[in-house]
Enzyme design. Structure first.
Site, mmCIF file in Angstrom:
data_model
loop_
_atom_site.group_PDB
_atom_site.id
_atom_site.type_symbol
_atom_site.label_atom_id
_atom_site.label_comp_id
_atom_site.label_asym_id
_atom_site.label_seq_id
_atom_site.Cartn_x
_atom_site.Cartn_y
_atom_site.Cartn_z
ATOM 1 N N TYR A 1 0.862 -1.181 0.000
ATOM 2 C CA TYR A 1 0.000 0.000 0.000
ATOM 3 C C TYR A 1 0.901 1.234 0.000
ATOM 4 O O TYR A 1 1.881 1.285 0.746
ATOM 5 C CB TYR A 1 -0.883 0.003 1.249
ATOM 6 C CG TYR A 1 -1.784 1.219 1.386
ATOM 7 C CD1 TYR A 1 -2.814 1.458 0.488
ATOM 8 C CD2 TYR A 1 -1.599 2.132 2.432
ATOM 9 C CE1 TYR A 1 -3.647 2.563 0.621
ATOM 10 C CE2 TYR A 1 -2.426 3.238 2.585
ATOM 11 C CZ TYR A 1 -3.450 3.449 1.670
ATOM 12 O OH TYR A 1 -4.274 4.544 1.801
ATOM 13 N N ASP B 1 9.303 2.820 -0.217
ATOM 14 C CA ASP B 1 8.277 3.450 0.605
ATOM 15 C C ASP B 1 8.496 2.976 2.045
ATOM 16 O O ASP B 1 8.100 1.874 2.422
ATOM 17 C CB ASP B 1 6.894 3.064 0.088
ATOM 18 C CG ASP B 1 5.787 3.713 0.898
ATOM 19 O OD1 ASP B 1 6.097 4.353 1.933
ATOM 20 O OD2 ASP B 1 4.612 3.573 0.518
ATOM 21 N N LYS C 1 4.485 8.462 9.248
ATOM 22 C CA LYS C 1 4.142 7.740 10.474
ATOM 23 C C LYS C 1 5.083 8.013 11.659
ATOM 24 O O LYS C 1 4.987 9.051 12.283
ATOM 25 C CB LYS C 1 4.010 6.247 10.186
ATOM 26 C CG LYS C 1 2.852 5.965 9.196
ATOM 27 C CD LYS C 1 2.383 4.551 9.222
ATOM 28 C CE LYS C 1 1.477 4.200 8.066
ATOM 29 N NZ LYS C 1 0.058 4.253 8.305
#
Ligand SMILES: Cc1ncc(COP(=O)(O)O)c(C=O)c1O
Length: 450
Positions: free
Chosen positions: A137, A234, A262
């Site tokens: 994702y 990522d 995050k």
């Protein structure tokens, strides 16, 4: 009317993300967080292993991060012009810490970072195609909004997570199998001259944890270098959580661009995109740079202060030592627990991240391997955990996180609660509403298209 009911009147589905709509938990209203815990409007206390999908590595409301954020709020607002000292200090640290990062730009979210990485790659290469991997994702934008948690019959073809994406955008994304170097070589043999970028979660944590083989990550590097394609790691989940230098510092493979988010700011909304200076120089933050880059909240003083305080703590305190030790303990003891119960399970993860798949071993390498997971048991025991005051997200394949605020006592209680929750699920059976709980899969898009 309860707050949750009022929410559903004025907010579609009553929550602010499609990933927060959890069957069986529609009445949940969160009122307070602290350390490893959150509380709901009914006064129930939960030990939080979901951790908002990963940001609070130090635990909720870390006092140092909260103090730094509050201090920034009192002295420096957002001006939207020029630069602040905090932005410079943060960029200098990211350049120092992360092997691939020579220059860096701040965003507010991980999705923005991956969006800009792919646009930059297309701009500098003049090419069309992006490669992603089934199970990864990279945010909600169109180029990568496909093939995350796909139903078995949707694997091996495009599986958009949403309607409304132009077919020509989907056609410009090739979806390959993770940990399949031969598949990567073949894609480059066929399409190499048209591949702008390969984007990958170095550890695909959006499906729990698939650990990469050395050969796979090295193959990505070699093929991108040979073809002149941009390799994007990522590291929105793995960055800072697994190491200050990201997973790339562990794997010894250096991408061209890295996306971050995050854990960088322990829960404050901050993302970043960094990489080779010759690529980053194309952004319009440099006068004349042709690749447009903007964002009202980029480099917001309060979120930058949160990131600086988070990094300080990660550098000065034994955060990684603590979360890695507890992670190892959880994985080892859960494995022993399932053996004792006679439940076929693979307990895996990395560092502070853990997940139990209910299937025979060995540890999964690709998304296809995860199709063997017993979804009813996976979701069912997590729903039962709620009754024990333990929160692991009750959605298929989701990972769990340990923070600096979790303790050995927390782990003891997690193990006891897991035993009770799994035993109960085996006795009573798992939920029967799972056909409707597809998340980040294409079922909704499929249904709407019919
Ligand atoms: C690996 C990865 N990349 C990108 C994103 C998108 O980040 P955000 O939700 O901050 O837009 C996520 C979010 O879960 C993610 O896990």
């Amino acid at each position: 009317m309860t707050l949750a009911e009022r929410a559903r009147q004025v907010i579609p589905g009553g929550v602010n993300s499609g990933q927060r709509s959890i069957p069986g938990l529609t009445g949940l209203v969160v009122t307070r967080t602290e350390g490893s815990r959150f509380w709901d409007a009914e006064g129930r206390e939960f030990t939080d292993y979901h951790a908002a999908f990963g940001p609070p590595l130090l635990g909720h409301n870390d006092p140092d991060v909260a103090a730094a954020t509050a201090a920034a709020g009192q002295s420096l607002g957002l001006t939207g012009v020029a630069v602040t000292e905090g932005e410079v200090l943060l960029a200098e640290q990211l350049v120092e810490l992360i092997p691939s990062v020579e220059q860096v730009l701040l965003t507010s979210t991980g999705s923005e970072a991956t969006f800009h990485a792919l646009r930059l790659a297309r701009a500098v290469t003049g090419r069309r195609l992006v490669v992603k991997f089934q199970g990864c994702y990279h945010g909600w934008h169109d180029a990568v909004s496909l093939n995350v948690i796909s139903a078995p019959d949707r694997v091996g073809r495009h599986d958009p997570t949403s309607t409304g994406i132009l077919p020509e955008v989907l056609d410009a994304t090739l979806v390959l199998r993770f940990n399949d170097p031969a598949g990567v070589r073949q894609a480059f043999a066929e399409h190499g001259a048209d591949i702008a970028a390969v984007i990958v979660e170095p550890v695909p944590h959006n499906v729990g944890a698939l650990l990469p083989t050395d050969e796979f990550l090295r193959t990505l590097r070699e093929e991108c270098t040979r073809a002149g394609s941009v390799l994007v790691f990522d590291e929105v989940i793995t960055g800072f959580r697994h190491a200050l230098g990201g997973y790339q510092s562990i794997a010894g493979v250096t991408p061209d661009l890295t996306t971050l988010g995050k854990a960088i700011a322990n829960g404050a909304p901050l993302g970043a995109l960094g990489g080779r200076a010759d690529l980053m120089q194309h952004f319009s933050s440099r006068p004349g740079g042709p690749v447009f880059f903007a964002g009202t909240y980029n480099g917001h003083p309060a979120t930058v202060a949160a990131a600086l305080a988070t990094l300080r703590k990660l550098r000065e305190e034994p955060v990684h030592e603590h979360v890695f030790r507890l992670g190892d303990r959880v994985r080892t003891e859960l494995d022993a627990l399932y053996r004792r119960l006679g439940v076929p399970a693979v307990v895996t993860g990395y560092g502070s991240v853990f997940v139990s798949y209910f299937m025979p071993g060995p540890a999964p390498l690709t998304y296809d391997d995860l199709l063997a997971n017993d979804t009813a048991l996976f979701v069912g025991y997590r729903r039962n955990l709620v009754d024990h005051g333990i929160f692991e997200l009750p959605l298929n394949l989701k990972r769990s996180h340990i923070s600096y605020a979790h303790t050995d006592d927390d782990v003891d209680r997690l193990l006891a609660a897991t035993e009770a929750a799994v035993t109960r699920t085996l006795r009573e059976g798992g939920p029967d509403d799972l056909a409707h709980t597809s998340t980040m899969g294409g079922a909704a898009a499929q249904k709407a298209a019919r």
